[in-house]
Design a protein around this motif. Structure first.
Motif, PDB file in Angstrom:
ATOM      1  N   LEU A 199      10.260 -68.115  -2.969  1.00  0.00           N
ATOM      2  CA  LEU A 199      10.368 -67.572  -4.323  1.00  0.00           C
ATOM      3  C   LEU A 199       9.313 -68.175  -5.249  1.00  0.00           C
ATOM      4  O   LEU A 199       8.804 -67.494  -6.151  1.00  0.00           O
ATOM      5  CB  LEU A 199      11.762 -67.816  -4.893  1.00  0.00           C
ATOM      6  CG  LEU A 199      12.882 -66.949  -4.321  1.00  0.00           C
ATOM      7  CD1 LEU A 199      14.234 -67.386  -4.884  1.00  0.00           C
ATOM      8  CD2 LEU A 199      12.646 -65.470  -4.615  1.00  0.00           C
ATOM      9  N   ALA A 200       8.968 -69.450  -5.023  1.00  0.00           N
ATOM     10  CA  ALA A 200       7.933 -70.076  -5.851  1.00  0.00           C
ATOM     11  C   ALA A 200       6.553 -69.508  -5.522  1.00  0.00           C
ATOM     12  O   ALA A 200       5.789 -69.144  -6.425  1.00  0.00           O
ATOM     13  CB  ALA A 200       7.952 -71.589  -5.652  1.00  0.00           C
ATOM     14  N   LEU A 201       6.237 -69.411  -4.228  1.00  0.00           N
ATOM     15  CA  LEU A 201       4.898 -68.980  -3.833  1.00  0.00           C
ATOM     16  C   LEU A 201       4.667 -67.487  -4.023  1.00  0.00           C
ATOM     17  O   LEU A 201       3.527 -67.045  -4.101  1.00  0.00           O
ATOM     18  CB  LEU A 201       4.627 -69.367  -2.378  1.00  0.00           C
ATOM     19  CG  LEU A 201       4.579 -70.869  -2.091  1.00  0.00           C
ATOM     20  CD1 LEU A 201       4.269 -71.121  -0.629  1.00  0.00           C
ATOM     21  CD2 LEU A 201       3.547 -71.560  -2.976  1.00  0.00           C
ATOM     22  N   GLN A 202       5.737 -66.687  -4.090  1.00  0.00           N
ATOM     23  CA  GLN A 202       5.535 -65.261  -4.328  1.00  0.00           C
ATOM     24  C   GLN A 202       5.457 -64.935  -5.816  1.00  0.00           C
ATOM     25  O   GLN A 202       5.142 -63.823  -6.200  1.00  0.00           O
ATOM     26  CB  GLN A 202       6.650 -64.444  -3.661  1.00  0.00           C
ATOM     27  CG  GLN A 202       8.035 -64.674  -4.230  1.00  0.00           C
ATOM     28  CD  GLN A 202       8.417 -63.710  -5.330  1.00  0.00           C
ATOM     29  OE1 GLN A 202       8.072 -62.542  -5.265  1.00  0.00           O
ATOM     30  NE2 GLN A 202       9.122 -64.198  -6.336  1.00  0.00           N
ATOM     31  N   SER A 203       5.716 -65.940  -6.662  1.00  0.00           N
ATOM     32  CA  SER A 203       5.670 -65.749  -8.112  1.00  0.00           C
ATOM     33  C   SER A 203       4.231 -65.874  -8.619  1.00  0.00           C
ATOM     34  O   SER A 203       3.592 -66.918  -8.459  1.00  0.00           O
ATOM     35  CB  SER A 203       6.558 -66.773  -8.819  1.00  0.00           C
ATOM     36  OG  SER A 203       6.312 -66.782 -10.208  1.00  0.00           O
ATOM     37  N   THR A 204       3.740 -64.826  -9.230  1.00  0.00           N
ATOM     38  CA  THR A 204       2.388 -64.844  -9.787  1.00  0.00           C
ATOM     39  C   THR A 204       2.262 -65.918 -10.866  1.00  0.00           C
ATOM     40  O   THR A 204       1.285 -66.687 -10.897  1.00  0.00           O
ATOM     41  CB  THR A 204       2.036 -63.474 -10.385  1.00  0.00           C
ATOM     42  OG1 THR A 204       2.208 -62.468  -9.382  1.00  0.00           O
ATOM     43  CG2 THR A 204       0.609 -63.449 -10.892  1.00  0.00           C
ATOM     44  N   GLU A 205       3.259 -65.996 -11.733  1.00  0.00           N
ATOM     45  CA  GLU A 205       3.217 -66.955 -12.840  1.00  0.00           C
ATOM     46  C   GLU A 205       3.199 -68.394 -12.329  1.00  0.00           C
ATOM     47  O   GLU A 205       2.425 -69.231 -12.806  1.00  0.00           O
ATOM     48  CB  GLU A 205       4.422 -66.744 -13.755  1.00  0.00           C
ATOM     49  CG  GLU A 205       4.474 -67.711 -14.924  1.00  0.00           C
ATOM     50  CD  GLU A 205       5.762 -67.608 -15.721  1.00  0.00           C
ATOM     51  OE1 GLU A 205       5.982 -68.480 -16.582  1.00  0.00           O
ATOM     52  OE2 GLU A 205       6.547 -66.672 -15.468  1.00  0.00           O
ATOM     53  N   PHE A 206       4.040 -68.695 -11.338  1.00  0.00           N
ATOM     54  CA  PHE A 206       4.102 -70.062 -10.812  1.00  0.00           C
ATOM     55  C   PHE A 206       2.785 -70.439 -10.149  1.00  0.00           C
ATOM     56  O   PHE A 206       2.262 -71.542 -10.380  1.00  0.00           O
ATOM     57  CB  PHE A 206       5.250 -70.179  -9.807  1.00  0.00           C
ATOM     58  CG  PHE A 206       5.366 -71.540  -9.187  1.00  0.00           C
ATOM     59  CD1 PHE A 206       6.057 -72.548  -9.838  1.00  0.00           C
ATOM     60  CD2 PHE A 206       4.786 -71.815  -7.953  1.00  0.00           C
ATOM     61  CE1 PHE A 206       6.162 -73.818  -9.270  1.00  0.00           C
ATOM     62  CE2 PHE A 206       4.885 -73.075  -7.383  1.00  0.00           C
ATOM     63  CZ  PHE A 206       5.581 -74.076  -8.045  1.00  0.00           C
ATOM     64  N   CYS A 207       2.234 -69.564  -9.326  1.00  0.00           N
ATOM     65  CA  CYS A 207       0.981 -69.858  -8.619  1.00  0.00           C
ATOM     66  C   CYS A 207      -0.179 -70.026  -9.595  1.00  0.00           C
ATOM     67  O   CYS A 207      -1.022 -70.921  -9.427  1.00  0.00           O
ATOM     68  CB  CYS A 207       0.670 -68.757  -7.606  1.00  0.00           C
ATOM     69  SG  CYS A 207       1.844 -68.674  -6.232  1.00  0.00           S
ATOM     70  N   ASN A 208      -0.246 -69.170 -10.608  1.00  0.00           N
ATOM     71  CA  ASN A 208      -1.328 -69.279 -11.589  1.00  0.00           C
ATOM     72  C   ASN A 208      -1.204 -70.526 -12.450  1.00  0.00           C
ATOM     73  O   ASN A 208      -2.201 -71.107 -12.889  1.00  0.00           O
ATOM     74  CB  ASN A 208      -1.360 -68.037 -12.480  1.00  0.00           C
ATOM     75  CG  ASN A 208      -1.837 -66.799 -11.749  1.00  0.00           C
ATOM     76  OD1 ASN A 208      -2.483 -66.898 -10.700  1.00  0.00           O
ATOM     77  ND2 ASN A 208      -1.524 -65.628 -12.270  1.00  0.00           N
ATOM     78  N   SER A 209       0.034 -70.956 -12.692  1.00  0.00           N
ATOM     79  CA  SER A 209       0.257 -72.109 -13.569  1.00  0.00           C
ATOM     80  C   SER A 209       0.078 -73.441 -12.852  1.00  0.00           C
ATOM     81  O   SER A 209      -0.416 -74.404 -13.450  1.00  0.00           O
ATOM     82  CB  SER A 209       1.668 -72.044 -14.171  1.00  0.00           C
ATOM     83  OG  SER A 209       1.852 -70.871 -14.927  1.00  0.00           O
ATOM     84  N   TYR A 210       0.473 -73.526 -11.560  1.00  0.00           N
ATOM     85  CA  TYR A 210       0.549 -74.827 -10.907  1.00  0.00           C
ATOM     86  C   TYR A 210      -0.315 -74.973  -9.654  1.00  0.00           C
ATOM     87  O   TYR A 210      -0.484 -76.093  -9.164  1.00  0.00           O
ATOM     88  CB  TYR A 210       2.000 -75.142 -10.532  1.00  0.00           C
ATOM     89  CG  TYR A 210       2.929 -75.163 -11.715  1.00  0.00           C
ATOM     90  CD1 TYR A 210       2.946 -76.252 -12.587  1.00  0.00           C
ATOM     91  CD2 TYR A 210       3.782 -74.096 -11.980  1.00  0.00           C
ATOM     92  CE1 TYR A 210       3.793 -76.275 -13.686  1.00  0.00           C
ATOM     93  CE2 TYR A 210       4.644 -74.104 -13.068  1.00  0.00           C
ATOM     94  CZ  TYR A 210       4.634 -75.197 -13.922  1.00  0.00           C
ATOM     95  OH  TYR A 210       5.476 -75.214 -15.000  1.00  0.00           O
ATOM     96  N   ILE A 211      -0.860 -73.884  -9.122  1.00  0.00           N
ATOM     97  CA  ILE A 211      -1.572 -73.980  -7.849  1.00  0.00           C
ATOM     98  C   ILE A 211      -3.038 -73.560  -7.972  1.00  0.00           C
ATOM     99  O   ILE A 211      -3.925 -74.254  -7.501  1.00  0.00           O
ATOM    100  CB  ILE A 211      -0.861 -73.131  -6.759  1.00  0.00           C
ATOM    101  CG1 ILE A 211       0.555 -73.658  -6.530  1.00  0.00           C
ATOM    102  CG2 ILE A 211      -1.654 -73.155  -5.459  1.00  0.00           C
ATOM    103  CD1 ILE A 211       1.355 -72.865  -5.523  1.00  0.00           C
ATOM    104  N   ARG A 212      -3.292 -72.407  -8.621  1.00  0.00           N
ATOM    105  CA  ARG A 212      -4.644 -71.848  -8.646  1.00  0.00           C
ATOM    106  C   ARG A 212      -5.470 -72.381  -9.817  1.00  0.00           C
ATOM    107  O   ARG A 212      -4.929 -72.714 -10.871  1.00  0.00           O
ATOM    108  CB  ARG A 212      -4.571 -70.320  -8.753  1.00  0.00           C
ATOM    109  CG  ARG A 212      -3.943 -69.637  -7.555  1.00  0.00           C
ATOM    110  CD  ARG A 212      -4.003 -68.146  -7.778  1.00  0.00           C
ATOM    111  NE  ARG A 212      -3.504 -67.408  -6.624  1.00  0.00           N
ATOM    112  CZ  ARG A 212      -2.565 -66.474  -6.669  1.00  0.00           C
ATOM    113  NH1 ARG A 212      -2.029 -66.155  -7.836  1.00  0.00           N
ATOM    114  NH2 ARG A 212      -2.177 -65.848  -5.590  1.00  0.00           N
ATOM    115  N   TRP A 213      -6.802 -72.393  -9.591  1.00  0.00           N
ATOM    116  CA  TRP A 213      -7.727 -72.656 -10.694  1.00  0.00           C
ATOM    117  C   TRP A 213      -8.011 -71.375 -11.457  1.00  0.00           C
ATOM    118  O   TRP A 213      -8.139 -71.392 -12.688  1.00  0.00           O
ATOM    119  CB  TRP A 213      -9.042 -73.243 -10.153  1.00  0.00           C
ATOM    120  CG  TRP A 213      -8.891 -74.591  -9.533  1.00  0.00           C
ATOM    121  CD1 TRP A 213      -8.883 -74.883  -8.202  1.00  0.00           C
ATOM    122  CD2 TRP A 213      -8.725 -75.837 -10.215  1.00  0.00           C
ATOM    123  NE1 TRP A 213      -8.724 -76.224  -7.997  1.00  0.00           N
ATOM    124  CE2 TRP A 213      -8.629 -76.847  -9.226  1.00  0.00           C
ATOM    125  CE3 TRP A 213      -8.652 -76.210 -11.556  1.00  0.00           C
ATOM    126  CZ2 TRP A 213      -8.460 -78.183  -9.537  1.00  0.00           C
ATOM    127  CZ3 TRP A 213      -8.495 -77.549 -11.871  1.00  0.00           C
ATOM    128  CH2 TRP A 213      -8.396 -78.513 -10.877  1.00  0.00           C
TER     129      TRP A 213
END
Length: 514
Positions: A199-213
């Motif tokens: 659920l965390a990794l499929q969330s666009t908001e979570f990935c953009n906020s905490y994982i991606r540059w």
């Protein structure tokens, strides 16, 4: 520890003395040495239980995804039926235990086909899941999703029966206690991977906020590819087990037990008046927690809490769920384990009031999907307290089952009692979800068509397309919560004396005559 009394004559040790001395010697060996002979089997068991947790976690994530698509609670109730195979697996457990191929292996006869079917179903479903979940213009096909995931749970429950049985012979006697550890840790890890992490990794908001540059329009994983990978893993692991893992000879060389024996034993236990009274008490006990346990999470999503946040809030609960049973077991080992059950019952009932308050409070601190830190601290704290009461009841119930079960048919007896405990939560959860919309009062305002309702995504879209907007006058969640708390208080008054009487019964009063 046994005390050895000196003897006046020199008698040679008996076979039982030699066996006891041999077992004590094995137990006193260093841990690393004891585990060395079973390290591959322990690793395999752990991995099998991790695999078992993957479909369960995926099925747990689907209601979250459906809630974000604004489906009705009656449809959520329909999908909740997918969890029932684990509740009713007792119906075919004697079959799994009695029917097998001697040449292939007693447990592999069921484990290998079940896991292959899980893998193939996952791969097949990966091509269909997007269509079944619907999109902006198409409503989810909840009936089809329920059928497919019910089938997956049926296969997983069958795999669970086979793995539980194999664990008892796969490990040596000195290490068989690690089977339950593999079960607890493995299922928790598998569920974490396919629920919290997914659920965390499929969330666009979570990935953009905490994982991606660099922000992107999708998450790191999508459900179809995730299911496809899980399916491939199931196929590879099952093929490995088929070709390279052999069962011990004693596991399936004995004379087969007739299938009817297991069912006759179940019937004999069910005929006991004391078991019937206990079943009535337990099957009604969890009505008080139905709304709090089954509806609260979905209501938080409806109030604007992102799904990945709900999943991540479960992370601090994982170590608590592992440690709590060990702590609580210190208070449930006496002659009256259900005393802990009763002491925890009313506080857990009152936690429903705290849950209702959080659901009411959530939209009032929602700032376009952003919540203050103190909100998460309070919510996690409330859930932690609730877990203490829930696990106190669970562990004390398991201790009581171990206390009253007839050793002659211990496996069947314990499985039946545990099934009753599981059923108590399953049926009330489904009912609570189904009732939420039925006791709610909603209306589509701003239109002349009185037939428009607002219970499902389709009805909501129809209302908005007609130029109206949905208004909730009475939220069924709060109505249910009041009813649940009331029923909980009544249950304590109704069953307190009976629970005490059941604990005071002699052991022979719990023995079946078959």
């Amino acid at each position: 520890m046994t005390t050895r009394h000196p003897s006046s004559h020199k008698n040679s040790p008996t076979s039982s003395d030699l066996e006891m001395s041999d077992q004590e010697a094995k137990q006193n060996r260093p841990l690393r040495e004891r585990l060395a002979k079973d390290k591959f089997s322990i690793a395999l068991l752990l991995f099998l239980y991790i695999l078992q947790g993957l479909p369960i976690g995926l099925a747990g994530s689907v209601p979250i995804i459906l809630q974000m698509k604004k489906i009705g609670y009656r449809q959520q109730a329909l999908f909740s039926l997918v969890t029932w195979p684990f509740t009713i697996k007792l119906l075919w457990a004697p079959l799994v235990d009695s029917v097998y191929s001697r040449s292939f292996g007693r447990r592999k006869s069921w484990l290998v086909p079940s896991q292959y079917m899980i893998g193939l179903t996952m791969i097949f479903l990966s091509y269909l899941i997007k269509g079944l979940l619907g999109d902006e213009t198409t409503a989810p096909s909840v009936v089809s999703l329920t059928v497919v995931f019910f089938f997956l749970h049926f296969l997983t429950a069958t795999q669970d029966i086979a793995v539980d049985g194999w664990a008892l012979t796969m490990l040596s006697k000195e290490n068989v206690g690690y089977a339950s550890t593999c079960n607890t840790v493995g299922q928790t890890a598998g569920f974490f991977l396919s629920y919290t992490l997914f659920l965390a990794l499929q969330s666009t908001e979570f990935c953009n906020s905490y994982i991606r540059w660099e922000p992107q329009s999708t998450g790191l994983v999508e459900l179809p590819s995730f299911m496809y990978v899980i399916g491939i893993i199931f196929m590879i692991v099952t093929t490995f087990i088929w070709w390279f893992k052999q069962e011990k000879r004693e596991e399936y060389s004995e004379e087969k037990t007739p299938i009817s024996n297991g069912y006759w034993q179940l019937l004999g236990v069910l005929k006991l008046p004391n078991v019937q009274m206990y079943a009535l008490a337990i099957l009604t006990s969890k009505i008080a927690f139905a709304a709090a346990d089954s509806v609260t999470g979905l209501k938080l999503i409806e109030a604007g809490l992102p799904s990945e946040r709900i999943a991540l809030m479960a992370v601090p609960l994982v170590p608590v769920q592992i440690v709590l049973p060990w702590i609580i077991s210190r208070f449930t080992t006496g002659p009256r384990p259900l005393d802990v059950f009763m002491k925890a019952y009313l506080p857990r009932v009152l936690m429903g009031v705290a849950f209702a308050a959080i659901v009411w409070w959530t939209p009032r601190v929602n700032n376009d999907g952003s919540f203050p830190v103190y909100y998460y601290i309070i919510v996690i704290g409330v859930f932690l307290v609730q877990q203490v009461f829930a696990y106190s009841m669970f562990v004390s119930g398991m201790a009581f089952h171990a206390k009253i079960s007839d050793p002659a048919i211990g496996g069947t007896y314990m499985t039946l009692l545990n099934t009753i405990m599981n059923m108590a939560g399953t049926w009330v959860g489904t009912l609570a979800l189904w009732l939420t919309d039925n006791v709610s009062v909603k209306d589509c305002e701003g239109v002349s068509d009185d037939s428009l309702d607002c219970d499902t995504m389709h009805e909501l879209q129809a209302c908005e397309a007609a130029g109206g907007h949905c208004v909730t006058y009475v939220d069924g969640y709060y109505v249910e919560m009041v009813l649940c708390v009331t029923v909980g208080v009544i249950w304590v008054w109704w069953q307190r004396k009976r629970i005490g009487q059941l604990q005071d019964l002699r052991e022979d009063q719990w023995r079946a005559r078959t």
